[in-house]
Design a protein around this motif. Structure first.
Motif, mmCIF file in Angstrom:
data_model
loop_
_atom_site.group_PDB
_atom_site.id
_atom_site.type_symbol
_atom_site.label_atom_id
_atom_site.label_comp_id
_atom_site.label_asym_id
_atom_site.label_seq_id
_atom_site.Cartn_x
_atom_site.Cartn_y
_atom_site.Cartn_z
ATOM 1 N N ASP A 103 20.607 9.567 36.606
ATOM 2 C CA ASP A 103 19.972 8.482 37.347
ATOM 3 C C ASP A 103 20.872 7.241 37.297
ATOM 4 N N TYR A 104 20.462 6.197 37.990
ATOM 5 C CA TYR A 104 21.232 4.962 38.021
ATOM 6 C C TYR A 104 21.216 4.274 36.651
ATOM 7 N N ILE A 105 22.299 3.550 36.351
ATOM 8 C CA ILE A 105 22.416 2.809 35.091
ATOM 9 C C ILE A 105 22.782 1.371 35.425
ATOM 10 N N VAL A 106 22.074 0.412 34.804
ATOM 11 C CA VAL A 106 22.365 -0.991 35.071
ATOM 12 C C VAL A 106 23.409 -1.506 34.084
ATOM 13 N N ILE A 107 24.135 -2.531 34.490
ATOM 14 C CA ILE A 107 25.236 -3.057 33.681
ATOM 15 C C ILE A 107 24.737 -3.606 32.350
ATOM 16 N N ASP A 108 23.542 -4.221 32.322
ATOM 17 C CA ASP A 108 23.023 -4.755 31.063
ATOM 18 C C ASP A 108 22.862 -3.653 30.015
ATOM 19 N N ASP A 109 22.431 -2.455 30.455
ATOM 20 C CA ASP A 109 22.300 -1.322 29.521
ATOM 21 C C ASP A 109 23.674 -0.892 29.007
ATOM 22 N N LEU A 110 24.679 -0.914 29.884
ATOM 23 C CA LEU A 110 26.035 -0.558 29.467
ATOM 24 C C LEU A 110 26.573 -1.588 28.480
ATOM 25 N N SER A 111 26.247 -2.858 28.706
ATOM 26 C CA SER A 111 26.677 -3.914 27.797
ATOM 27 C C SER A 111 26.075 -3.712 26.410
ATOM 28 N N ASP A 112 24.802 -3.349 26.358
ATOM 29 C CA ASP A 112 24.151 -3.077 25.071
ATOM 30 C C ASP A 112 24.748 -1.853 24.398
ATOM 31 N N LEU A 113 25.032 -0.825 25.190
ATOM 32 C CA LEU A 113 25.598 0.417 24.647
ATOM 33 C C LEU A 113 26.957 0.168 23.982
ATOM 34 N N LEU A 114 27.797 -0.637 24.635
ATOM 35 C CA LEU A 114 29.149 -0.883 24.139
ATOM 36 C C LEU A 114 29.214 -2.042 23.157
ATOM 37 N N GLY A 115 28.193 -2.878 23.162
ATOM 38 C CA GLY A 115 28.203 -4.040 22.288
ATOM 39 C C GLY A 115 29.202 -5.086 22.729
ATOM 40 N N VAL A 116 29.402 -5.216 24.046
ATOM 41 C CA VAL A 116 30.345 -6.195 24.586
ATOM 42 C C VAL A 116 29.663 -6.973 25.711
ATOM 43 N N SER A 117 30.335 -8.013 26.191
ATOM 44 C CA SER A 117 29.767 -8.855 27.236
ATOM 45 C C SER A 117 29.781 -8.156 28.596
ATOM 46 N N ARG A 118 29.009 -8.706 29.551
ATOM 47 C CA ARG A 118 28.988 -8.169 30.914
ATOM 48 C C ARG A 118 30.372 -8.250 31.559
ATOM 49 N N SER A 119 31.097 -9.332 31.281
ATOM 50 C CA SER A 119 32.433 -9.466 31.881
ATOM 51 C C SER A 119 33.372 -8.373 31.388
ATOM 52 N N THR A 120 33.275 -8.018 30.092
ATOM 53 C CA THR A 120 34.105 -6.924 29.555
ATOM 54 C C THR A 120 33.706 -5.591 30.186
ATOM 55 N N VAL A 121 32.395 -5.390 30.355
ATOM 56 C CA VAL A 121 31.925 -4.150 31.008
ATOM 57 C C VAL A 121 32.454 -4.078 32.434
ATOM 58 N N ASN A 122 32.402 -5.173 33.165
ATOM 59 C CA ASN A 122 32.900 -5.178 34.543
ATOM 60 C C ASN A 122 34.399 -4.864 34.590
ATOM 61 N N LYS A 123 35.150 -5.392 33.637
ATOM 62 C CA LYS A 123 36.585 -5.096 33.567
ATOM 63 C C LYS A 123 36.806 -3.612 33.306
ATOM 64 N N ASP A 124 36.046 -3.048 32.365
ATOM 65 C CA ASP A 124 36.161 -1.612 32.064
ATOM 66 C C ASP A 124 35.744 -0.765 33.262
ATOM 67 N N LEU A 125 34.727 -1.209 33.992
ATOM 68 C CA LEU A 125 34.276 -0.452 35.153
ATOM 69 C C LEU A 125 35.335 -0.426 36.250
ATOM 70 N N ARG A 126 36.082 -1.527 36.396
ATOM 71 C CA ARG A 126 37.172 -1.532 37.379
ATOM 72 C C ARG A 126 38.231 -0.503 37.000
ATOM 73 N N SER A 127 38.554 -0.426 35.712
ATOM 74 C CA SER A 127 39.524 0.582 35.248
ATOM 75 C C SER A 127 38.976 1.987 35.438
ATOM 76 N N LEU A 128 37.696 2.170 35.158
ATOM 77 C CA LEU A 128 37.075 3.482 35.315
ATOM 78 C C LEU A 128 37.076 3.917 36.773
ATOM 79 N N LYS A 129 36.812 2.996 37.692
ATOM 80 C CA LYS A 129 36.806 3.353 39.115
ATOM 81 C C LYS A 129 38.173 3.827 39.579
ATOM 82 N N GLN A 130 39.244 3.192 39.063
ATOM 83 C CA GLN A 130 40.601 3.654 39.393
ATOM 84 C C GLN A 130 40.842 5.053 38.855
#
Length: 616
Positions: A103-130
């Motif tokens: 199912d869909y996952i929201v960024i706030d849940d990913l931030s909690d999972l990784l223990g990092v800020s939303r900006s760090t998650v967004n940076k990681d997501l850009r790398s993951l998309k590549q």
């Protein structure tokens, strides 16, 4: 590139190459000299008592101390200890999260999972998309819902295996499955990297099937050459029983892919693969002809190439890289053949919609060079020459490494240090040598091999030895000799040779050759092991004399002597047995406990028992 990935990049190169300069390591890692030095320092700290990279006379070399633990390292164990401060670890956790979640996952849940800020998650997501784009997959974002991973199941599995699995913890396979895998590693001649990959593929595929994510269609152009193999059928039955599920034919084929990427396996039924390979070959040649004016006997080329080509297709499909034995000068020395191969690999990659595998170019160039020589020369010619000052056994070792990728169709001949001088070497397109050759005698490409008998040769075969222990020596006659501590290596060797000569097991020419080489120290390898060997005209059997000190000696001194007399004509069975015996020498060399135990052995029965039961 993160530090842990740079570590593995360096280790992979050390497995493929015996020695590397700092300049070469800078080029490999695309870093500065200081960064290379610091990276190796940190890697050595991580490896601790498992292995060590040392610098000697301007070269860096990898020395393996604990082979079994080094196998675990090369199968990803260093990544287990990486924390979430590493972007590679965070991306692995993201892949794991998205693949497990339907199912869909929201960024706030990913931030909690990784223990990092939303900006760090967004940076990681850009790398993951590549990264996802390389696997024809994507993250679909929907407002007020979040992100959802989409992609073909086989691509998602490969993404996970290559970029997530090593960073995460998994329950080991049970004993019965592991035993079947060990038996497979022996009969199918899998090296430890392929065995490790097979275990990962089985573990993750079982989880995907259990979660309802089976493959729904055949992977295009992939051929499972072991679909009807009894051992694989037994493995499938064991997996179905252990995991209480049913494995489809598509999933079974996927499970088998680590066995289908190198042609060191015995394949009986190749017809379906040959037909597909022929189709892709025709398409590849058509693309090459669009760029280059070329006249070749393509039917003959495919006949020589087909076995290599069939496994090459599977390697491209599953993104598995071959090791390049040919070195940095190959492209310049065989420029036209290399250009053809480069065009060919690119064409195959485009057709299969997979990334281009650069390491495959040199191997394919071998076949193009052979075809070009066939067009220009009327006479028959040999393809590859091996020139060694250490005898026929060395040539067998090199031959095995080459045939692992090139396949059995490439003809390989061996010359001694003396014999090559009278040969016309221009009929060979490549020469592998362990000695410096006169430039006037080398009109073709020369590939210099150094430090042949070191850990890199052991690494590819040790798992097979652990499984089989090479305990049956039907074609080898053993002798055991107690060495005198007060005598030098040469003096003890002379005593061993005199005993064999008196018993008419070796001839005087063999003895003279061995003593001459002893003065050059060419037979002394490492860890107190000496390995003098040569051709013997006196016997049709392989003669082995093992000399040892009962008392412990300094590591700088010779501790064990494996004196090997090889008959002029070796049968196929004897050749295989000789290679297995060599493997036991390298296993003993790498293991201090085994070296100590071998020093206490006085009979073939005890030697066989030690290899069968392992360390006591």
């Amino acid at each position: 590139m993160t530090l842990v990935n740079r570590w593995y990049q360096i280790l992979q190169y050390f497995i493929a190459y015996d020695r590397l300069t700092r300049e070469e390591l800078q080029k490999i890692t695309a870093t500065t000299s200081q960064t290379v030095k610091k990276t190796i320092q940190l890697l050595n700290e991580q490896l601790d008592h498992i292995a060590k990279i040392i610098e000697k006379e301007g070269f860096y070399q990898l020395k393996v101390i604990d082979t079994q633990q080094f196998e675990a390292v090369m199968n990803g164990s260093l990544k287990q200890h990486v924390d979430l401060n590493s972007s590679s670890k965070r991306i692995a956790v993201l892949i794991d999260c998205f693949i497990k979640q339907n199912d869909y996952i929201v960024i706030d849940d990913l931030s909690d999972l990784l223990g990092v800020s939303r900006s760090t998650v967004n940076k990681d997501l850009r790398s993951l998309k590549q990264l996802l784009a390389e696997y024809d997959s994507t993250l679909i974002g929907t407002p007020n819902k979040g992100l959802l991973l989409k992609g073909q199941e086989e691509n998602l599995r490969m993404l996970y295996l290559y970029h997530a699995y090593d960073y995460l913890e998994y329950t080991p396979l049970n004993g019965s499955v592991l035993q079947l895998i060990e038996e497979l590693s022996l009969t199918k001649k899998l090296d430890f990297r392929m065995v490790g990959l097979l275990k990962k593929v089985i573990t993750f595929t079982m989880k995907r099937i259990h979660s309802g994510n089976s493959l729904s269609m055949k992977i295009p152009y992939y051929v499972n050459y072991f679909a009807a193999d009894p051992q694989l059928e037994m493995l499938m039955i064991a997996l179905e029983e252990n995991y209480s599920l049913t494995i489809s034919q598509y999933d079974f084929d996927f499970l088998c892919f680590p066995l289908n990427i190198f042609n060191n396996n015995a394949v009986d039924d190749c017809f379906s693969g040959e037909m597909q390979a022929a189709e892709l070959f025709r398409g590849m040649m058509e693309t090459i002809r669009e760029s280059v004016i070329l006249t070749l006997d393509e039917q003959k080329l495919f006949s020589q190439l087909k076995l290599h080509f069939m496994f090459l297709i599977n390697r491209i499909i599953f993104r598995v890289q071959a090791y390049d034995l040919f070195g940095h000068d190959f492209r310049n020395k065989l420029a036209f053949a290399y250009e053809l191969a480069d065009l060919g690999i690119q064409a195959l990659s485009n057709f299969l919609v997979k990334p281009k595998q650069e390491a495959e170019i040199a191997y394919l160039a071998v076949y193009f060079e052979l075809a070009l020589k066939n067009e220009s020369d009327d006479e028959d010619f040999k393809e590859i020459a091996i020139i060694c000052n250490t005898g026929k056994g060395t040539a067998l070792m090199i031959k095995r490494q080459l045939r692992n990728v090139l396949g059995p169709n490439i003809q390989i001949v061996h010359y001694s240090e003396e014999a090559y001088k009278t040969e016309e070497l221009n009929c060979y397109f490549a020469i592998f040598t362990t000695i410096p050759l006169e430039e006037t005698k080398v009109p073709t490409i020369m590939i210099k091999l150094t430090d042949l008998f070191n850990d890199s040769w052991l690494l590819g075969e040790w798992k097979r030895i652990i499984a089989s222990k090479a305990a049956s020596f039907k074609n080898i006659q053993f002798n055991f000799e107690l060495l005198a501590v007060e005598k030098s290596y040469e003096e003890n060797l002379t005593v061993m040779l005199e005993r064999l000569t008196a018993e008419k097991l070796v001839d005087e020419k063999f003895a003279a050759y061995i003593l001459q080489k002893a003065q050059e120290d060419s037979a002394v390898i490492e860890n107190g092991i000496a390995f003098p060997h040569g051709i013997n005209n006196q016997s049709d059997q392989i003669i082995v004399s093992i000399g040892s000190y009962r008392e412990k000696v300094s590591l700088e001194e010779v501790e064990l002597i494996f004196l090997v007399a090889i008959p002029v004509n070796l049968t196929i069975d004897a050749e295989d047995e000789l290679l297995s015996f060599y493997d036991t020498i390298f296993l003993i060399s790498s293991n201090p406990t085994l070296r100590k135990q071998v020093r206490e052995i006085t009979s073939e029965k005890d030697y066989t028992c030690l290899l069968t039961k392992g360390e006591r």
